[in-house]
Design a protein around this motif. Structure first.
Motif, PDB file in Angstrom:
ATOM      1  N   ARG A  84      20.109  25.077 -15.784  1.00  0.00           N
ATOM      2  CA  ARG A  84      18.741  24.717 -15.404  1.00  0.00           C
ATOM      3  C   ARG A  84      17.955  24.245 -16.617  1.00  0.00           C
ATOM      4  O   ARG A  84      17.140  23.320 -16.518  1.00  0.00           O
ATOM      5  N   ALA A  85      18.180  24.871 -17.763  1.00  0.00           N
ATOM      6  CA  ALA A  85      17.483  24.455 -18.983  1.00  0.00           C
ATOM      7  C   ALA A  85      17.844  23.017 -19.348  1.00  0.00           C
ATOM      8  O   ALA A  85      16.974  22.220 -19.735  1.00  0.00           O
ATOM      9  N   ALA A 127       9.913  27.378  -7.494  1.00  0.00           N
ATOM     10  CA  ALA A 127       9.021  27.969  -8.492  1.00  0.00           C
ATOM     11  C   ALA A 127       7.926  27.003  -8.934  1.00  0.00           C
ATOM     12  O   ALA A 127       7.051  27.379  -9.729  1.00  0.00           O
ATOM     13  N   GLY A 128       7.962  25.773  -8.448  1.00  0.00           N
ATOM     14  CA  GLY A 128       6.923  24.814  -8.787  1.00  0.00           C
ATOM     15  C   GLY A 128       7.112  24.112 -10.116  1.00  0.00           C
ATOM     16  O   GLY A 128       6.169  23.519 -10.644  1.00  0.00           O
ATOM     17  N   LEU A 129       8.328  24.163 -10.663  1.00  0.00           N
ATOM     18  CA  LEU A 129       8.586  23.508 -11.949  1.00  0.00           C
ATOM     19  C   LEU A 129       9.014  22.051 -11.777  1.00  0.00           C
ATOM     20  O   LEU A 129       8.799  21.230 -12.670  1.00  0.00           O
ATOM     21  N   ALA A 162       9.795  33.069 -14.549  1.00  0.00           N
ATOM     22  CA  ALA A 162       9.965  31.817 -15.292  1.00  0.00           C
ATOM     23  C   ALA A 162      11.058  31.959 -16.338  1.00  0.00           C
ATOM     24  O   ALA A 162      11.880  31.046 -16.524  1.00  0.00           O
ATOM     25  N   ALA A 163      11.081  33.096 -17.009  1.00  0.00           N
ATOM     26  CA  ALA A 163      12.097  33.323 -18.031  1.00  0.00           C
ATOM     27  C   ALA A 163      13.495  33.358 -17.422  1.00  0.00           C
ATOM     28  O   ALA A 163      14.455  32.839 -18.001  1.00  0.00           O
ATOM     29  N   ARG A 164      13.614  33.973 -16.238  1.00  0.00           N
ATOM     30  CA  ARG A 164      14.928  34.025 -15.582  1.00  0.00           C
ATOM     31  C   ARG A 164      15.408  32.627 -15.213  1.00  0.00           C
ATOM     32  O   ARG A 164      16.603  32.318 -15.331  1.00  0.00           O
TER      33      ARG A 164
END
Length: 253
Positions: free
Chosen positions: A22-23, A61-63, A13-15
């Protein structure tokens, strides 16, 4: 035979969040509305193919989740928990070192702090003001033992990790009279009352099913309108009068 659930992969998640592009996309999707790939590419200042690659990684990742409308693909956050996690991360994140050099950027930053959406509920100084007004009027209450003292919780930065809130009988009556289906919320899977730690105010704003229903009602009544920038919302003159007449809350927003 019971199968153990794997532990969360925080490093992954941090990567994903470590990419500025992406942020920026995730922050834009905290608006709560689905956005097209072209819109997200513009937000992140990347090409559409590059944006598609980033969004594919976030989806895997499901975000985020994708939906298709005609020839276009639209993306939205996978759920309110993603928005809450991003808001919580913003509380501890260092400030953006990029200097504010234009009036447009300054105005956008000010507008975000004043009133914005946090997925499907209100945040910023407006969201926090409403939350604490509901507490003052007894429509919401802190659960016993949630915080050592009321005064401590009301100080910016003293948001109390153990805080918990619940809807009072008076609140149930008032919100139902306002057009909120409180009975329907009790049958739903989503908690009625939750909170997020507001990154700009360092205090709590109202989330959960009630926070979402109130924001939806405000938009329906014309009390809120979306701004030009993602996430920014504005309380209309009708909204200022409505909040005062309905909840006796004066908002200088």
């Amino acid at each position: 035979m019971m199968v153990d659930q794997p532990e969360p992969d925080l490093a992954r998640a941090a990567r994903l969040l470590a990419s500025p592009s992406r942020a920026l996309m995730l922050k834009a999707l905290c608006d709560g509305r689905p956005l097209a790939v072209t819109d997200l590419a513009r937000v992140a200042d990347v090409s559409v193919p590059t944006a598609s690659v980033h969004l594919g990684q976030l989806a895997e990742a499901g975000l985020v989740r994708a939906e298709r409308s005609g020839r276009n693909r639209y993306f939205h956050l996978a759920g309110p928990d993603v928005a809450a996690a991003l808001e919580a991360l913003a509380v501890i994140a260092p400030p953006d070192p990029t200097p504010v050099t234009t009036l447009r950027t300054h105005s956008r930053h000010s507008a975000l702090r004043r009133s914005r959406t946090c997925y499907d509920h209100l945040a910023g100084s407006l969201g926090v003001a409403l939350m604490y007004a509901f507490l003052d009027q007894g429509l919401l209450q802190r659960e016993e033992g949630a915080l050592a003292s009321r005064s401590r919780a009301d100080q910016p930065g003293s948001y109390g990790k153990q805080a918990s809130y619940q809807l009072t009988p008076e609140g149930t009556e008032r919100f139902a009279a306002f057009g909120i289906d409180v009975d329907g919320m009790t049958r739903g899977r989503r908690p009625i009352v939750r909170y997020c730690v507001d990154w700009s105010e360092r205090r709590h704003h109202l989330a959960g099913a009630l926070g979402a229903a109130l924001a939806e009602r405000y938009f329906h009544l014309g009390w809120l309108r979306y701004g030009v920038s993602p996430r920014v919302v504005h309380l209309t003159d009708t909204g200022k009068g409505g909040v005062m007449d309905t909840f006796a809350i004066e908002v200088l927003n």
